[in-house]
Motif scaffolding. Structure first.
Motif, PDB file in Angstrom:
ATOM      1  N   ASP A   9       0.825  -1.208   0.000  1.00 34.62           N
ATOM      2  CA  ASP A   9       0.000   0.000   0.000  1.00 34.62           C
ATOM      3  C   ASP A   9       0.865   1.265   0.000  1.00 34.62           C
ATOM      4  OD1 ASP A   9      -2.275  -1.553   0.062  1.00 34.62           O
ATOM      5  OD2 ASP A   9      -2.386  -1.554   2.248  1.00 34.62           O
ATOM      6  N   GLN A  28       2.325   1.754  -3.550  1.00 37.74           N
ATOM      7  CA  GLN A  28       1.326   2.194  -4.519  1.00 37.74           C
ATOM      8  C   GLN A  28       0.887   3.633  -4.301  1.00 37.74           C
ATOM      9  OE1 GLN A  28      -1.776  -0.737  -4.168  1.00 37.74           O
ATOM     10  NE2 GLN A  28      -0.760  -2.197  -5.537  1.00 37.74           N
ATOM     11  N   GLN A  30       8.412   5.944  -7.246  1.00 39.89           N
ATOM     12  CA  GLN A  30       8.192   4.586  -7.745  1.00 39.89           C
ATOM     13  C   GLN A  30       9.227   4.211  -8.799  1.00 39.89           C
ATOM     14  OE1 GLN A  30       4.148   4.633  -9.139  1.00 39.89           O
ATOM     15  NE2 GLN A  30       3.274   4.263  -7.109  1.00 39.89           N
ATOM     16  N   ALA A  32       3.513  -4.603  -6.270  1.00 33.32           N
ATOM     17  CA  ALA A  32       2.829  -3.320  -6.122  1.00 33.32           C
ATOM     18  C   ALA A  32       2.757  -2.551  -7.433  1.00 33.32           C
ATOM     19  CB  ALA A  32       3.541  -2.483  -5.059  1.00 33.32           C
ATOM     20  N   LEU A  33       3.755  -2.718  -8.294  1.00 35.22           N
ATOM     21  CA  LEU A  33       3.814  -1.935  -9.529  1.00 35.22           C
ATOM     22  C   LEU A  33       3.391  -2.709 -10.771  1.00 35.22           C
ATOM     23  CD1 LEU A  33       7.237  -0.110  -8.965  1.00 35.22           C
ATOM     24  CD2 LEU A  33       4.935   0.704  -8.410  1.00 35.22           C
TER      25      LEU A  33
END
Length: 566
Positions: free
Chosen positions: A463, A466, A473, A554-555
């Motif tokens: 979380d 993101q 990122q 997450a990505l």
């Protein structure tokens, strides 16, 4: 018009006027309504069909259809297609048996339709039955195994043991080709009494160590059967070393456990030992070095000296190095090629969805009961394969799902549905659907697996990643790409170069070095990175404090990052 029935009915067509013909046709149609008289004369089925078809076309009077009864004959097709409310099964069976008797008097292909009275009855029963529901078909497809009882401590411990990472399966599947190549390499070295180097690379959880342990057992068995001396096996995990050069001390102690080292280093002792001529009865030594990337230094001298041991004239060392870095050999191999040091490379690729599913099924085959729904296992295999292909992660998810089911059954032990099932009358038959529903309560369902997957991958770290800005990122994505090459840490300057390349590929202007350093500090404050100390920001060391698979998971929902990471 020619006679359709026989000479006895030829007078029906002897009239010459139109009215006479109509009258005769009405008489003929009236006679056709008596099927018992026609069957008593023993006419064949083709004649009867022609008579009926001629009557329908010629007679202007329509004969109403009547329900099937024991006195009236009815075709098997109408009997089969009729609804159960209008016609009884007994009447349909009787009409089918009558049809069989009529067909026995016929010839040719008609006899094939009535080989036995049971044939018509069975086909009628099959076609008359209602289509199976989806739940019924699923119940029929399931193997007939006893229902698993999660409340039984012995059964629960057996399931957890089968899915534990440390449990070695009876057979290692999906790595047969890699095992064969490793085994053939070791066999050739023992057969020729020749040293050699083998480097195995692959992502974590791809079965490298497990396959090597299996090859080690097969090699010892082969050596005994072929008449060779089994090699001395030495396994070293580099994570247990206090310092990098300690590996040479471990090797020397294996060869000479009682000899002490005086004056010179363990590496020099090994170099002298492998340079002297040894007896032909000397055993070969299989040296397995796991987590080889922990021996990486700036000048890579430890790796260089380790692989050069196999090139010495009297060396009997078969070196197998295992590491997660795929391009580790490419970085130090150019230095070894001029020195006549040959290294064979074998890559273990990440498991696919089908391979993960097959391994899970193979581990659960030994259990005498069903533990997971097939759809739940497939969901686990898909999610893990999309994230990392790590088999250890898949086993961890399955164990978490079992623990969740155990907690759920403890909370729902006094549910109403179970009480109703227990209070049912002894003489009452339990339907297959009820048995399936009862069995589904005691197995891991799709919703249980989905929750376990979300707890494993959808953590607070995911979380946090993101919710980061795009440039932060991209910094994490750059770190994952750098560390896949075998590095454990990097500098802010090198990380900035990788970050700039990703920005150029996305046509996004990169930030300056000062702003880039500030973003790294923000990531360090959130517990994602660890920054070292240095006078210049470019020289500060950067390491990851989280798992790379969390960043990948997450990505992966963003196409740009998915393309960069894959």
């Amino acid at each position: 018009m020619p006679s359709l029935v026989g000479n006895g009915y030829s007078e029906l067509y002897s009239g010459s006027d139109f009215a006479g013909r109509n009258e005769n046709k009405e008489k003929k149609s009236a006679k056709v309504e008596k099927p018992d008289e026609i069957r008593s004369k023993g006419y064949s089925t083709p004649q009867k069909r022609r008579l009926r078809s001629a009557t329908n076309h010629d007679s202007p009077v329509s004969i109403p259809s009547k329900p099937c009864s024991p006195d009236k004959w009815k075709s098997p097709r109408r009997c089969i297609k009729s609804s159960p409310n209008s016609v009884s099964n007994e009447n349909c069976k009787e009409s089918g048996n009558k049809l069989v008797k009529l067909h026995k008097t016929g010839k040719g292909s008609d006899n094939k339709l009535a080989e036995s009275p049971k044939a018509g009855q069975e086909s009628g029963d099959k076609l008359a039955g209602s289509p199976k529901s989806t739940r019924r078909r699923l119940y029929d497809s399931l193997p007939q195994k006893p229902i698993w009882n999660p409340k039984d401590s012995e059964q629960m411990s057996a399931v957890k043991k089968a899915l534990h990472v440390s449990t070695t399966p009876c057979a290692i599947v999906c790595r047969e080709e890699e095992q064969k190549r490793i085994l053939d390499f070791c066999k050739s070295c023992i057969d020729q009494k020749k040293a050699g180097n083998l480097y195995i690379s692959g992502c974590p959880g791809t079965g490298k160590t497990l396959s090597i342990n299996k090859v080690k057992e097969l090699l010892v068995e082969w050596a005994k059967e072929a008449g060779f001396q089994p090699p001395d096996v030495l396994g070293i995990n580099c994570t247990s070393l206090s310092y990098t050069n300690e590996i040479f001390l471990r090797i020397f102690e294996k060869l000479h456990p009682r000899k002490k080292i005086n004056g010179i280093s363990p590496l020099q002792h090994l170099q002298r030992l492998f340079s002297q001529k040894q007896s032909s009865c000397e055993k070969m030594m299989l040296l397995i070095v796991d987590e080889l990337d922990y021996l990486i230094t700036r000048d890579r001298t430890v790796l260089h000296d380790l692989f050069m041991l196999a090139t010495l004239p009297s060396s009997n060392c078969i070196l197998i190095g295992i590491a997660n870095a795929i391009d580790l050999a490419d970085r130090f191999l150019p230095k070894l090629q001029p020195l006549n040091c040959e290294i064979i490379l074998i890559t273990f690729r990440a498991y696919s969805k089908d391979q993960i599913l097959r391994i899970l099924q193979q581990r659960l085959t030994a259990l005498p009961y069903d533990v997971f729904q097939p759809q739940a296992l497939e969901l686990c295999a898909r999610r893990v394969a999309a994230a990392s292909g790590d088999m250890r992660k898949a086993l961890c998810v399955c164990r978490n799902a079992i623990e969740m089911l155990e907690e759920e059954l403890k909370n729902q032990s006094g549910s109403t549905s179970l009480l109703q099932a227990e209070q049912a009358s002894p003489g009452q038959l339990i339907s297959p659907v009820a048995e399936l529903l009862k069995q589904e309560i005691n197995i891991v369902r799709v919703d249980d697996m989905a929750i376990a997957l979300s707890r494993t991958f959808k953590s607070a770290i995911v979380d946090t990643i993101q919710s980061l800005p795009q440039h932060q990122q991209m910094i994490l994505c750059s770190l994952v790409k750098l560390f896949r090459k075998g590095k454990k840490d990097t500098t802010i300057g090198d990380l900035n170069k990788s970050y700039s390349e990703i920005c150029k590929s996305a046509l996004i202007p990169p930030t300056g070095i000062l702003e880039f350093s500030n973003m790294c500090r923000v990531l360090s404050d959130q517990g994602l990175l660890k920054l070292g100390q240095s006078r210049e920001d470019r020289l500060r060391r950067v390491t990851l404090k989280i798992d790379e698979t969390d960043i990948t998971f997450a990505l992966q929902g963003i196409r740009f990052f998915r393309n960069c990471l894959h």
